[in-house]
Design a protein around this motif. Structure first.
Motif, PDB file in Angstrom:
ATOM      1  N   PRO A 456       0.811  -1.225   0.000  1.00  0.00           N
ATOM      2  CA  PRO A 456       0.000   0.000   0.000  1.00  0.00           C
ATOM      3  C   PRO A 456       0.838   1.267   0.000  1.00  0.00           C
ATOM      4  O   PRO A 456       0.544   2.215  -0.712  1.00  0.00           O
ATOM      5  CB  PRO A 456      -0.827  -0.129   1.281  1.00  0.00           C
ATOM      6  N   GLN A 457       1.902   1.273   0.805  1.00  0.00           N
ATOM      7  CA  GLN A 457       2.822   2.416   0.813  1.00  0.00           C
ATOM      8  C   GLN A 457       4.078   2.018   1.566  1.00  0.00           C
ATOM      9  O   GLN A 457       4.030   1.705   2.748  1.00  0.00           O
ATOM     10  CB  GLN A 457       2.189   3.640   1.482  1.00  0.00           C
ATOM     11  N   LEU A 458       5.201   2.003   0.875  1.00  0.00           N
ATOM     12  CA  LEU A 458       6.489   1.721   1.493  1.00  0.00           C
ATOM     13  C   LEU A 458       7.467   2.800   1.033  1.00  0.00           C
ATOM     14  O   LEU A 458       8.257   2.602   0.105  1.00  0.00           O
ATOM     15  CB  LEU A 458       6.987   0.326   1.110  1.00  0.00           C
ATOM     16  N   TYR A 459       7.368   3.948   1.676  1.00  0.00           N
ATOM     17  CA  TYR A 459       8.194   5.109   1.321  1.00  0.00           C
ATOM     18  C   TYR A 459       9.670   4.746   1.322  1.00  0.00           C
ATOM     19  O   TYR A 459      10.424   5.108   0.423  1.00  0.00           O
ATOM     20  CB  TYR A 459       7.883   6.235   2.309  1.00  0.00           C
ATOM     21  N   LEU A 460      10.120   4.020   2.338  1.00  0.00           N
ATOM     22  CA  LEU A 460      11.511   3.605   2.451  1.00  0.00           C
ATOM     23  C   LEU A 460      11.609   2.137   2.049  1.00  0.00           C
ATOM     24  O   LEU A 460      10.882   1.292   2.589  1.00  0.00           O
ATOM     25  CB  LEU A 460      12.001   3.816   3.885  1.00  0.00           C
ATOM     26  N   LEU A 461      12.491   1.846   1.104  1.00  0.00           N
ATOM     27  CA  LEU A 461      12.771   0.464   0.720  1.00  0.00           C
ATOM     28  C   LEU A 461      14.277   0.276   0.639  1.00  0.00           C
ATOM     29  O   LEU A 461      14.969   1.043  -0.039  1.00  0.00           O
ATOM     30  CB  LEU A 461      12.142   0.125  -0.632  1.00  0.00           C
ATOM     31  N   THR A 462      14.785  -0.728   1.313  1.00  0.00           N
ATOM     32  CA  THR A 462      16.202  -1.043   1.197  1.00  0.00           C
ATOM     33  C   THR A 462      16.473  -1.646  -0.180  1.00  0.00           C
ATOM     34  O   THR A 462      15.559  -2.102  -0.881  1.00  0.00           O
ATOM     35  CB  THR A 462      16.621  -2.046   2.273  1.00  0.00           C
ATOM     36  N   ASP A 463      17.740  -1.671  -0.569  1.00  0.00           N
ATOM     37  CA  ASP A 463      18.097  -2.308  -1.836  1.00  0.00           C
ATOM     38  C   ASP A 463      17.701  -3.782  -1.826  1.00  0.00           C
ATOM     39  O   ASP A 463      17.244  -4.314  -2.849  1.00  0.00           O
ATOM     40  CB  ASP A 463      19.601  -2.174  -2.082  1.00  0.00           C
ATOM     41  N   ALA A 464      17.873  -4.438  -0.679  1.00  0.00           N
ATOM     42  CA  ALA A 464      17.494  -5.851  -0.588  1.00  0.00           C
ATOM     43  C   ALA A 464      16.000  -6.033  -0.800  1.00  0.00           C
ATOM     44  O   ALA A 464      15.561  -7.001  -1.438  1.00  0.00           O
ATOM     45  CB  ALA A 464      17.915  -6.417   0.770  1.00  0.00           C
ATOM     46  N   ALA A 465      15.198  -5.112  -0.275  1.00  0.00           N
ATOM     47  CA  ALA A 465      13.749  -5.210  -0.449  1.00  0.00           C
ATOM     48  C   ALA A 465      13.364  -5.008  -1.908  1.00  0.00           C
ATOM     49  O   ALA A 465      12.510  -5.731  -2.443  1.00  0.00           O
ATOM     50  CB  ALA A 465      13.049  -4.181   0.436  1.00  0.00           C
ATOM     51  N   VAL A 466      13.972  -4.029  -2.579  1.00  0.00           N
ATOM     52  CA  VAL A 466      13.674  -3.806  -3.994  1.00  0.00           C
ATOM     53  C   VAL A 466      14.048  -5.040  -4.806  1.00  0.00           C
ATOM     54  O   VAL A 466      13.266  -5.506  -5.659  1.00  0.00           O
ATOM     55  CB  VAL A 466      14.415  -2.562  -4.521  1.00  0.00           C
ATOM     56  N   ASP A 467      15.219  -5.586  -4.548  1.00  0.00           N
ATOM     57  CA  ASP A 467      15.636  -6.804  -5.252  1.00  0.00           C
ATOM     58  C   ASP A 467      14.642  -7.938  -5.021  1.00  0.00           C
ATOM     59  O   ASP A 467      14.339  -8.715  -5.941  1.00  0.00           O
ATOM     60  CB  ASP A 467      17.022  -7.237  -4.784  1.00  0.00           C
ATOM     61  N   ASN A 468      14.129  -8.018  -3.798  1.00  0.00           N
ATOM     62  CA  ASN A 468      13.190  -9.082  -3.464  1.00  0.00           C
ATOM     63  C   ASN A 468      11.887  -8.933  -4.243  1.00  0.00           C
ATOM     64  O   ASN A 468      11.327  -9.915  -4.744  1.00  0.00           O
ATOM     65  CB  ASN A 468      12.909  -9.074  -1.961  1.00  0.00           C
ATOM     66  N   LEU A 469      11.403  -7.707  -4.360  1.00  0.00           N
ATOM     67  CA  LEU A 469      10.167  -7.481  -5.106  1.00  0.00           C
ATOM     68  C   LEU A 469      10.358  -7.784  -6.591  1.00  0.00           C
ATOM     69  O   LEU A 469       9.487  -8.392  -7.230  1.00  0.00           O
ATOM     70  CB  LEU A 469       9.692  -6.039  -4.916  1.00  0.00           C
TER      71      LEU A 469
END
Length: 655
Positions: A456-469
């Motif tokens: 819904p809203q994830l203003y902050l995303l780590t590089d690991a989280a972006v890679d995971n998505l």
């Protein structure tokens, strides 16, 4: 490690906080008789009893607790024994004023309420450990003891000198050097560069805006310090009773704790839940908290506190209407709870919460509250053998991260109205009303078992989280992201282009030109619906398969929604019906189906294990089509094809 199943053993725990120190001992015998009458099999004892257990420094008074533990054991009522460290006795603050927390203005929070302790105070930690050690040593072998409950609703902040010293030590561990800290905090802005660790303070009052990275780290630090306090007491009781599970109670969607990290340190995940009975979306609020808690627990969880009626803190504090307490309690069981408990057993006659309802209210055992408590106890006993320990399968995950929340909720942002919990509730509501069962997950969790994931809203995303998505979508998953997702990195540094470049490519966005927050009451036209709260000036790169444009106004013709393969981006908050339809359509394309094909409005359907729970959140009777034959575990009736549900009615159907 032990878990909730070691305590339940095929039962549903039923009871609540018991504070017998408020009552003469002759009342205890009546309490036990009424507990047996109501089907109570578990009570939490000692949460706020530090002053009674240690009336003066080092002096112990356990005689009353010995007698109580024996009495409860004789009655077959198990005890969740609490460490009393949430509310230190007055003598601790008087003798050790450094144990009292200070706010950002330097004002002391004094005794006379509760939670008046500094998580960083060495004196507080020393005395908390001593009373915990004494409790654990004395009651480790008591047959009534079934579980430990550490402290209560951890929620304190401290900006004092001892906290400042601990904050500096925490930052040294995190960054290693002042150069790394200055880079992470962006201290080149406003001449904030630190040349000595001693210069660093908690974010106290400033003339103007605080450094947002400093505030973010202070919130991380606070969560970690409270977790240290919890872990220190947990380790003491574990040493004495390694076979017993340990918990502490979360508050629902609480801002101050990293709930994912905390849950990893608990044997049993528990929560306190108090939806407003006047809120037409109270049931959805309950479902959200239940789904989140179940996901943190990765299985059955404990409803540690709820209210039979009024709570004592609302401006308009109405009780629950007849039947609502039962309905919401069984909703919790439907969504994974193996313990249904209350604050508290007997309603207080004195103190700050004397108008907070209880299992035995001021009206006594003849009162409606106790009569409804008895009925619920019987219901839980009927279904417990069939439901305890069973799991819930969900094809949809909702992503939530406390660090993203902390970063988004700060000063000087263009999106103060777009508060993450507001957006989270709106998206969960859409899925709940579409009858799609959801888990919650951290953006770095393994998401491969879900057909659809929504952020819904994830203003902050780590590089690991972006890679995971990205990996999740490449693996065939369907991802739907709301506005303000992927804007900043782990240090609250805005990513080049205003959104992570990999996410822009994933969604088919060439440029994110501007953010356009909407004033209160204002909406924006979109093709087929109205958007609320937020809008964005996006330029598509032409690779999207589906586009829903804005209609009218400054953004006319620009994309409001983009769908590219299995990735979707929603740059506004559609009105409830539109958001529900959008997510339901995307879910259907991902192979996600509702629990039943045709469910009347106001009815919630949840499958837990082999059981189908039907819950009517309305006052009018309804009929639900349930193909095939079923047995209602609550009544013993056979239900064929059609289930009748009265006002706030519940069916628990076994095929």
């Amino acid at each position: 490690m032990p878990d909730l199943s070691d305590v339940t053993r095929g039962r549903i725990l039923y009871g609540g906080d018991y504070n017998p120190e408020q009552w003469p001992e002759e009342t205890w015998h009546e309490d036990v008789r009424l507990m047996k009458d109501a089907g109570v099999n578990s009570v939490t004892v000692g949460v706020f009893s530090w002053a009674r257990l240690e009336p003066r420094p080092g002096e112990r008074d356990f005689g009353w607790l010995d007698r109580l533990m024996d009495l409860l054991h004789e009655a077959g009522v198990g005890v969740v024994l609490a460490t009393p460290t949430a509310s230190p006795p007055p003598w601790l603050g008087r003798l050790h004023p450094e144990t009292l927390p200070r706010d950002e203005d330097g004002r002391t929070e004094w005794w006379g309420g509760r939670q008046h302790f500094s998580h960083s105070s060495a004196a507080y930690r020393r005395h908390a450990a001593a009373i915990t050690e004494a409790l654990a040593a004395r009651y480790a072998g008591h047959p009534a003891l079934t579980m430990w409950h550490i402290n209560n609703e951890y929620c304190t902040y401290d900006h004092g000198d001892e906290a400042a010293a601990r904050f500096r030590a925490w930052l040294r561990d995190r960054y290693g050097t002042l150069e790394a800290l200055n880079t992470a905090w962006g201290t080149a802005f406003w001449s904030q560069g630190y040349g000595d660790w001693a210069e660093i303070l908690p974010p106290r009052r400033t003339h103007y805006l605080k450094n947002p990275a400093q505030v973010l780290d202070f919130r991380r630090f606070t969560s970690d310090m409270l977790l240290e306090c919890y872990a220190a007491e947990r380790d003491i009781v574990r040493r004495h009773t390694p076979h017993l599970p340990v918990t502490t109670n979360f508050m629902p969607l609480w801002f101050g704790q990293d709930g994912w990290r905390w849950a990893e340190e608990e044997d049993v995940v528990s929560v306190d839940l108090y939806p407003d009975p006047r809120d037409p979306l109270g049931a959805q609020e309950g479902a959200l908290v239940q789904d989140l808690t179940r996901s943190q627990a990765r299985g059955p969880w404990m409803l540690m506190e709820q209210a039979t009626g009024a709570v004592g803190w609302r401006d308009v504090d109405q009780p629950k209407p007849r039947g609502l307490n039962r309905l919401w309690s069984l909703q919790a069981v439907a969504r994974g709870a193996d313990a249904v408990c209350y604050f508290q057993w007997r309603q207080s006659r004195q103190g700050a919460e004397k108008f907070h309802s209880a299992m035995v209210g001021h009206a006594g055992p003849r009162g409606r509250a106790f009569q409804e408590v008895k009925r619920l106890g019987a219901d839980l006993a009927r279904i417990a053998p069939h439901v305890s320990g069973t799991r819930i399968a969900a094809d949809v995950a909702v992503l939530h991260d406390w660090h993203a929340w902390w970063a988004a909720t700060q000063e000087a942002r263009p999106f103060s109205r777009a508060d993450p919990p507001v957006v989270l509730r709106a998206w969960h509501r859409a899925l709940w009303e579409a009858h799609l069962t959801t888990d919650f997950a951290h953006p770095e969790h393994d998401l491969s078992r879900y057909r659809m994931v929504v952020a819904p809203q994830l203003y902050l995303l780590t590089d690991a989280a972006v890679d995971n998505l990205l990996s999740y979508v490449r693996g065939g998953g369907t991802l739907v992201c709301g506005f303000l997702t992927g804007i900043a990195d782990r240090d609250d540094r805005v990513r080049p282009g205003g959104m992570d470049a990999r996410l822009r490519e994933l969604f088919g966005i060439r440029v994110l030109h501007e953010w356009w927050p909407l004033p209160a009451g204002e909406t924006v036209g979109c093709d087929g619906f109205r958007g609320t709260l937020w809008s964005e000036e996006l330029e598509a790169d032409g690779t999207a398969d589906e586009t829903v444009p804005y209609r009218g106004g400054e953004l006319d013709g620009l994309p409001a929604v983009l769908g590219k393969g299995r990735a979707w981006y929603v740059s506004t908050l559609p009105e409830p019906e539109a958001l529900r339809g959008l997510l339901a359509d995307i879910a259907a394309g991902a192979g996600v189906r509702p629990v039943l094909d045709r469910i009347p409005a106001g009815v919630e359907a949840v499958r837990r294990g082999d059981l189908l729970f039907l819950l009517n959140h309305g006052r009018a009777p309804v009929t639900v089509e349930v193909p095939g034959g079923h047995r209602d575990l609550l009544t013993g009736e056979t239900v064929t094809d059609r289930a009748e549900l009265g006002r706030y009615g519940v069916r628990v159907l076994a095929s």
